[in-house]
Design a protein around this motif. Structure first.
Motif, PDB file in Angstrom:
ATOM      1  N   PHE A   1       0.841  -1.189   0.000  1.00 17.39           N
ATOM      2  CA  PHE A   1       0.000   0.000   0.000  1.00 17.39           C
ATOM      3  C   PHE A   1       0.880   1.245   0.000  1.00 17.39           C
ATOM      4  O   PHE A   1       0.673   2.174  -0.773  1.00 17.39           O
ATOM      5  CB  PHE A   1      -0.888  -0.016   1.249  1.00 17.39           C
ATOM      6  N   GLN A   2       1.927   1.172   0.856  1.00 18.07           N
ATOM      7  CA  GLN A   2       2.830   2.315   0.923  1.00 18.07           C
ATOM      8  C   GLN A   2       3.651   2.427  -0.345  1.00 18.07           C
ATOM      9  O   GLN A   2       3.833   3.506  -0.907  1.00 18.07           O
ATOM     10  CB  GLN A   2       3.759   2.168   2.126  1.00 18.07           C
ATOM     11  N   LYS A   3       4.163   1.279  -0.774  1.00 18.77           N
ATOM     12  CA  LYS A   3       5.011   1.256  -1.963  1.00 18.77           C
ATOM     13  C   LYS A   3       4.218   1.764  -3.151  1.00 18.77           C
ATOM     14  O   LYS A   3       4.730   2.522  -3.986  1.00 18.77           O
ATOM     15  CB  LYS A   3       5.484  -0.181  -2.226  1.00 18.77           C
ATOM     16  N   ASN A   4       2.975   1.367  -3.218  1.00 15.76           N
ATOM     17  CA  ASN A   4       2.148   1.777  -4.334  1.00 15.76           C
ATOM     18  C   ASN A   4       1.573   3.181  -4.136  1.00 15.76           C
ATOM     19  O   ASN A   4       0.746   3.627  -4.904  1.00 15.76           O
ATOM     20  CB  ASN A   4       0.996   0.797  -4.532  1.00 15.76           C
ATOM     21  N   GLY A   5       2.033   3.807  -3.070  1.00 12.82           N
ATOM     22  CA  GLY A   5       1.649   5.200  -2.883  1.00 12.82           C
ATOM     23  C   GLY A   5       0.308   5.396  -2.234  1.00 12.82           C
ATOM     24  O   GLY A   5      -0.319   6.440  -2.392  1.00 12.82           O
TER      25      GLY A   5
ATOM     26  N   GLU B   1       4.859   8.492  -6.701  1.00 11.49           N
ATOM     27  CA  GLU B   1       4.089   9.728  -6.623  1.00 11.49           C
ATOM     28  C   GLU B   1       3.413  10.015  -7.944  1.00 11.49           C
ATOM     29  O   GLU B   1       2.250  10.409  -8.004  1.00 11.49           O
ATOM     30  CB  GLU B   1       4.996  10.885  -6.228  1.00 11.49           C
ATOM     31  N   GLN B   2       4.149   9.736  -8.989  1.00  9.50           N
ATOM     32  CA  GLN B   2       3.602   9.995 -10.314  1.00  9.50           C
ATOM     33  C   GLN B   2       2.399   9.101 -10.576  1.00  9.50           C
ATOM     34  O   GLN B   2       1.383   9.547 -11.080  1.00  9.50           O
ATOM     35  CB  GLN B   2       4.685   9.744 -11.369  1.00  9.50           C
ATOM     36  N   PHE B   3       2.531   7.831 -10.166  1.00 15.27           N
ATOM     37  CA  PHE B   3       1.432   6.892 -10.358  1.00 15.27           C
ATOM     38  C   PHE B   3       0.193   7.390  -9.627  1.00 15.27           C
ATOM     39  O   PHE B   3      -0.904   7.411 -10.160  1.00 15.27           O
ATOM     40  CB  PHE B   3       1.839   5.504  -9.847  1.00 15.27           C
ATOM     41  N   ILE B   4       0.424   7.806  -8.399  1.00 17.88           N
ATOM     42  CA  ILE B   4      -0.704   8.277  -7.597  1.00 17.88           C
ATOM     43  C   ILE B   4      -1.314   9.522  -8.225  1.00 17.88           C
ATOM     44  O   ILE B   4      -2.535   9.666  -8.317  1.00 17.88           O
ATOM     45  CB  ILE B   4      -0.237   8.554  -6.156  1.00 17.88           C
ATOM     46  N   ASN B   5      -0.422  10.397  -8.672  1.00 11.88           N
ATOM     47  CA  ASN B   5      -0.920  11.602  -9.332  1.00 11.88           C
ATOM     48  C   ASN B   5      -1.807  11.239 -10.500  1.00 11.88           C
ATOM     49  O   ASN B   5      -2.874  11.803 -10.701  1.00 11.88           O
ATOM     50  CB  ASN B   5       0.247  12.454  -9.828  1.00 11.88           C
ATOM     51  N   GLU B   6      -1.344  10.243 -11.242  1.00 15.06           N
ATOM     52  CA  GLU B   6      -2.121   9.806 -12.386  1.00 15.06           C
ATOM     53  C   GLU B   6      -3.475   9.273 -11.961  1.00 15.06           C
ATOM     54  O   GLU B   6      -4.497   9.609 -12.535  1.00 15.06           O
ATOM     55  CB  GLU B   6      -1.355   8.732 -13.165  1.00 15.06           C
ATOM     56  N   VAL B   7      -3.416   8.467 -10.885  1.00 14.82           N
ATOM     57  CA  VAL B   7      -4.677   7.900 -10.401  1.00 14.82           C
ATOM     58  C   VAL B   7      -5.619   9.024  -9.985  1.00 14.82           C
ATOM     59  O   VAL B   7      -6.799   9.020 -10.327  1.00 14.82           O
ATOM     60  CB  VAL B   7      -4.425   6.933  -9.219  1.00 14.82           C
ATOM     61  N   VAL B   8      -5.047   9.982  -9.289  1.00 10.48           N
ATOM     62  CA  VAL B   8      -5.874  11.086  -8.809  1.00 10.48           C
ATOM     63  C   VAL B   8      -6.478  11.850  -9.982  1.00 10.48           C
ATOM     64  O   VAL B   8      -7.667  12.178  -9.989  1.00 10.48           O
ATOM     65  CB  VAL B   8      -5.040  12.018  -7.909  1.00 10.48           C
TER      66      VAL B   8
ATOM     67  N   SER C   1      -7.366  19.196 -15.582  1.00  7.87           N
ATOM     68  CA  SER C   1      -6.512  20.091 -14.799  1.00  7.87           C
ATOM     69  C   SER C   1      -5.070  20.019 -15.288  1.00  7.87           C
ATOM     70  O   SER C   1      -4.379  21.027 -15.362  1.00  7.87           O
ATOM     71  CB  SER C   1      -6.590  19.719 -13.320  1.00  7.87           C
ATOM     72  N   VAL C   2      -4.651  18.856 -15.625  1.00  2.55           N
ATOM     73  CA  VAL C   2      -3.319  18.669 -16.202  1.00  2.55           C
ATOM     74  C   VAL C   2      -3.541  17.961 -17.525  1.00  2.55           C
ATOM     75  O   VAL C   2      -4.302  17.002 -17.568  1.00  2.55           O
ATOM     76  CB  VAL C   2      -2.452  17.781 -15.279  1.00  2.55           C
ATOM     77  N   PRO C   3      -2.929  18.452 -18.582  1.00  2.00           N
ATOM     78  CA  PRO C   3      -3.120  17.760 -19.860  1.00  2.00           C
ATOM     79  C   PRO C   3      -2.666  16.311 -19.753  1.00  2.00           C
ATOM     80  O   PRO C   3      -1.674  16.010 -19.115  1.00  2.00           O
ATOM     81  CB  PRO C   3      -2.222  18.546 -20.826  1.00  2.00           C
ATOM     82  N   ILE C   4      -3.458  15.454 -20.363  1.00  2.00           N
ATOM     83  CA  ILE C   4      -3.120  14.027 -20.302  1.00  2.00           C
ATOM     84  C   ILE C   4      -2.885  13.528 -21.715  1.00  2.00           C
ATOM     85  O   ILE C   4      -3.727  13.696 -22.599  1.00  2.00           O
ATOM     86  CB  ILE C   4      -4.272  13.223 -19.671  1.00  2.00           C
TER      87      ILE C   4
ATOM     88  N   VAL D   1       1.000  15.562 -18.608  1.00  2.00           N
ATOM     89  CA  VAL D   1       1.982  16.532 -19.115  1.00  2.00           C
ATOM     90  C   VAL D   1       1.926  17.762 -18.219  1.00  2.00           C
ATOM     91  O   VAL D   1       0.915  18.454 -18.189  1.00  2.00           O
ATOM     92  CB  VAL D   1       1.664  16.912 -20.568  1.00  2.00           C
ATOM     93  N   PRO D   2       2.994  17.954 -17.473  1.00  2.00           N
ATOM     94  CA  PRO D   2       3.003  19.152 -16.618  1.00  2.00           C
ATOM     95  C   PRO D   2       2.789  20.401 -17.467  1.00  2.00           C
ATOM     96  O   PRO D   2       3.228  20.471 -18.608  1.00  2.00           O
ATOM     97  CB  PRO D   2       4.391  19.140 -15.990  1.00  2.00           C
TER      98      PRO D   2
END
Ligand SMILES: *[C@@H]1O[C@H](CO)[C@@H](O)[C@H](O)[C@H]1NC(C)=O
Ligand SMILES: *[C@@H]1O[C@H](CO)[C@@H](O)[C@H](O)[C@H]1NC(C)=O
Ligand SMILES: *[C@@H]1O[C@H](CO)[C@@H](O)[C@H](O)[C@H]1NC(C)=O
Ligand SMILES: *[C@@H]1O[C@H](CO)[C@@H](O)[C@H](O)[C@H]1NC(C)=O
Ligand SMILES: *[C@@H]1O[C@H](CO)[C@@H](O)[C@H](O)[C@H]1NC(C)=O
Ligand SMILES: *[C@@H]1O[C@H](CO)[C@@H](O)[C@H](O)[C@H]1NC(C)=O
Ligand SMILES: *[C@@H]1O[C@H](CO)[C@@H](O)[C@H](O)[C@H]1NC(C)=O
Ligand SMILES: *[C@@H]1O[C@H](CO)[C@@H](O)[C@H](O)[C@H]1NC(C)=O
Ligand SMILES: *[C@@H]1O[C@H](CO)[C@@H](O)[C@H](O)[C@H]1NC(C)=O
Ligand SMILES: *[C@@H]1O[C@H](CO)[C@@H](O)[C@H](O)[C@H]1NC(C)=O
Length: 734
Positions: free
Chosen positions: A369-373, A445-452, A523-526, A555-556
């Motif tokens: 859970f932690q590893k996967n963010g 973090e990136q993965f989580i950001n993506e999920v979010v 919110s962020v281009p995908i 894409v930031p």
């Protein structure tokens, strides 16, 4: 001197007085000469009654000896046993010829024995003589009894030693229970004529084996007294006893019994006691007298004894065959104990094991859970209010249950970026569960950001992300389940010919809309990065749902170009991106172009069947257009009279999308708008296209077919005008 003798006499008398253990009454003499006198016998004042009175007399012999006599009689008592026998010496009855008188001497002819019973088994009535007979008289059971025996002989010729068969000697048995016996000796002829060898008749009762007849005895018998065995008992028939209530003469620990053939009763010690039963019996100390068979230790008890065994041993059976055997080791109890203990241990161990395993599992889950963010995600979820309520972090169990433990039968697709399972949640919702790519710690973090970000995407043409599960090694993403399969299946499947142009156009428009939304309205281009027919799902109404953001990258805002490892599907990959590894939204545009071409031609993005130049669909399509052979490459049933222009328009759009230079490709928004416009026309034929527009379209076709330049720059201008126009038109229509 005189004093000394007195003292000696006292000492002697003292020695004769019964000691504690003796058989006589306490304080009474227990010996008379050699004869022991047990109670109930005794001297005057020491006997039970007159019947048992013993008189001790001094003999005239020198040195004087003491002799015991029965009561006041002259019957000498030689042995008394406590168990009921009495040995006396009785005179023989004789009848001898008196030479002087010529008559028999009557004096000793009669003997009266005591009232005690003559033992029938141990005595014989014997008559010795050659002109003789004798009577035995007495009482049996209160009635008079008599018997006789006779012996005659004319010479000694036929008289044999030890033979008492009536010649010289006669012997008969004595009956049971005979008492008060008189013996009378007689002769037939006053021994006339035989006086020289047999002048007398002798008659007596004698103890067996104590008399052996000899022919010599006819002349003169050497002994005048013979031993006789009497049986004594306590007679309760006497008046004295009868007048009182019968009370036993037996002492303590003794019982009375009736002897055979003897009136009255006797006493005997109970088992385990000995001593004089008429005085009271004492416990036998079996232990000290060696009367026990105890193998270890003997303990004397009142009337008995018991054996004890050392610790750990037990008595074997009864009290007599004492053997100490080791305790029967309680094997059953031991076995039971051991097995119960073992069971408990087993249970405990398995509990501990299970507990540890569960904890490990929990730890592992937490680790994943932690590893996967998971924590970051939770944080984000709590912070960001725009995240829809339907988004949920699932537990591993929930999804395991939903997919029947990831059963193979629930697999609905296997892509480059994971396996997709169909699952049914507890609330009966159908979901697609995707085992995602592995997430590196660094990409967490990136993965989580993506999920979010993905979970915020709320577009009717984008597959909805419902949640995720981070407790597993590979994160799981949960999407809404789209029922009708992929666009790929419909375009290249068996029923592709039923798949109408209108539907294709609608799907293209919807897909473009979805991508446009991703590129510019989130919110962020995908950047989807893997746009292909296989990633466009269709629901029951053939509504397109763009899926699989497995490779997508956010894409930031500040850097529109993203350098990443080249990812995607061959045949759809933007050649510019391949060359430069610079990811832009235009890569999606290229891929979408390929999708458009697929929809137009019904061919696969990569086709290995045909000739080399037709292998890459995009290239083949471009070259076909260049050669003016557009309609040859299009899928046969698509084109009809009504839509020819529309098809051309779409083909033109596809061509622009496939421009090698990303800059020259239209943006997704432009593509979407144009396709929507075309679709609207189709849907609403009453929206009339102005002649100006038609003319323009025709003009564009000319320029398109003439193929000047690469077509990319020329077409973009036309596109803009049509876009503006259509937006207005559609807006008005609504
Ligand atoms: C008395 O009689 C008993 C039994 O017959 C015998 O054992 C014992 O030796 C006798 N005693 C004497 C002194 O003869
Ligand atoms: C024989 O009888 C006479 C007279 O009664 C007596 O004195 C005598 O002692 C008797 N003889 C024997 C041997 O008994
Ligand atoms: C034997 O003696 C008695 C007297 O004691 C006498 O009466 C009898 O006649 C005698 N018998 C013979 C055969 O001598
Ligand atoms: C036999 O018994 C009677 C009475 O029962 C008694 O008078 C008599 O003296 C007894 N005789 C002996 C030898 O004890
Ligand atoms: C035995 O002799 C005595 C004395 O003479 C007598 O009183 C008694 O009745 C006789 N007994 C029998 C059974 O004849
Ligand atoms: C019987 O025994 C004695 C010696 O014990 C002997 O003198 C006698 O001759 C014997 N008689 C017969 C008939 O054998
Ligand atoms: C009688 O004879 C037997 C056997 O011959 C012997 O055992 C026993 O002692 C004899 N009895 C007497 C009193 O001599
Ligand atoms: C004598 O004793 C026996 C048993 O001890 C008993 O049965 C019997 O009735 C007694 N007789 C009398 C007269 O007491
Ligand atoms: C033996 O006699 C004694 C003394 O009277 C008594 O205490 C004990 O109980 C008697 N034992 C039995 C077994 O009757
Ligand atoms: C001891 O054991 C032997 C043999 O089993 C048996 O004959 C004997 O009567 C026993 N003695 C006692 C006092 O139990």
């Amino acid at each position: 001197m005189g004093f000394g003798r007195l003292l000696l006499q006292l000492v002697l008398v003292g020695a004769l007085i019964a000691p504690a253990t003796a058989q006589a009454k306490p304080g009474c003499l227990h010996l008379c000469g050699n004869v022991k006198i047990p109670y109930p016998f005794g001297m005057q004042g020491c006997s039970l009654n007159e019947d048992f009175l013993i008189t001790c007399k001094k003999t005239d012999s020198k040195p004087p000896q003491r002799q015991a006599f029965m009561g006041t009689s002259n019957i000498e008592v030689t042995n008394i046993t406590i168990d009921g026998e009495l040995q006396i010496k009785s005179w023989a009855s004789q009848s001898c010829h008196n030479a002087s008188t010529g008559e028999e001497d009557p004096i000793k002819s009669l003997l009266t024995l005591s009232n005690f019973t003559v033992s029938s088994s141990k005595n014989k009535f014997t008559v010795v003589g050659c002109d003789s007979y004798a009577y035995l008289r007495g009482f049996r059971q209160g009635k008079p009894y008599s018997a006789g025996c006779m012996s005659t002989c004319d010479s000694l010729d036929y008289v044999y030693n030890k033979s008492c068969a009536g010649s010289g000697c006669c012997q008969i048995e004595i009956p049971d229970g005979l008492y008060s016996v008189n013996v009378t000796a007689r002769s037939f002829n006053n021994h006339t004529g035989i006086l020289d060898f047999s002048p007398c008749t002798y008659a007596f009762i004698v103890e067996d084996e104590k008399f052996n007849f000899s022919s010599q005895y006819l002349k003169n018998i050497p002994q005048d007294k013979f031993p006789v065995i009497l049986e004594w008992s306590i007679d309760n028939t006497t008046n004295k006893e009868a007048s009182r209530r019968f009370s036993s003469a037996c002492g303590h620990n003794a019982t009375s019994y009736r002897p055979d053939n003897v009136p009255g009763y006797r006493c005997r010690c109970e088992e385990g006691y000995d001593g004089n039963p008429y005085l009271g019996c004492q416990d036998i100390d079996e232990c000290n007298k060696g009367l026990h068979n105890c193998s270890h230790q003997c303990i004397n008890l009142d009337g008995s004894y018991k054996c004890t065994c050392p610790k750990g041993y037990t008595e074997d059976g009864r009290n007599d065959g004492q053997r100490c055997t080791p305790h029967h080791f309680p094997y059953i109890i031991l076995a039971l104990g051991v097995s119960i203990g073992f069971l408990v241990l087993l249970v405990a161990i398995s509990w501990i094991f299970l507990f540890i395993r569960q904890r490990r599992l929990k730890e592992l889950k937490e680790k994943f859970f932690q590893k996967n963010g998971g924590l970051i995600l939770q944080q984000k979820l709590s912070m960001q209010h725009e995240i829809p309520d339907i988004f949920k972090i699932f537990t591993a169990e929930e999804l395991k249950e939903a997919t029947n433990n990831y059963d193979d039968s629930t697999i609905v697709g296997r892509g480059g970026f994971g396996t997709v399972y169909k699952g049914i949640l507890a609330d009966n919702r159908e979901v697609a569960i995707k085992k995602s790519i592995q997430v590196d710690e660094s990409q967490k973090e990136q993965f989580i950001n993506e999920v979010v970000v993905l979970c915020q995407i709320k577009h009717k043409n984008v597959v909805r992300l419902l949640g995720c599960c981070l407790e597993t090694e590979v994160p799981l993403l949960v999407y809404e389940f789209i029922t009708n399969g992929t666009l790929f299946k419909h375009v290249h499947g068996r029923n592709a010919s039923d798949f109408s142009w209108e539907t294709r156009l609608k799907i293209a428009a919807e897909t473009a809309g979805a991508l446009s939304y991703l590129h510019s309205e989130t919110s962020v281009p995908i950047v989807h990065r893997d746009v292909k027919t296989a990633n466009i799902l269709l629901d029951a109404n053939y509504t397109a749902k763009v899926s699989d953001f497995g490779a997508s990258r956010l894409v930031p805002l500040d850097e529109m170009q993203l350098s990443t490892i080249v990812q995607g599907t061959l045949g759809y990959l933007d050649p510019e991106y391949m060359r430069t590894s610079q990811l832009t939204e235009k890569s999606d545009v290229y891929s979408f172009g390929v999708v458009l071409v697929e929809l137009l031609t019904g061919r696969k993005a990569l086709c290995f069947d045909g000739p080399e130049e037709e292998k890459n669909l995009a290239m083949h399509f471009l070259s076909s257009i260049k050669g003016g052979k557009l309609f040859e490459i299009l899928q046969k049933h698509i084109v009809n009279k009504g839509n020819k222009e529309q098809v051309k328009e779409v083909a033109q759009l596809a061509k622009r999308c496939l421009c090698l230079n990303g800059e020259e490709r239209p943006s997704m928004k432009e593509v979407a708008t144009e396709l929507e416009g075309l679709h609207m026309i189709k849907m609403h034929p009453w929206v009339e296209v102005s002649t100006e527009e038609t003319e323009y379209l025709l003009a564009r076709e000319e320029s398109f077919t003439s193929g000047h330049g690469n077509g990319c720059i020329a077409s973009s201008a036309g596109f803009d005008s049509i876009k503006d126009h259509l937006v207005v038109s559609v807006g008005g229509g609504r």
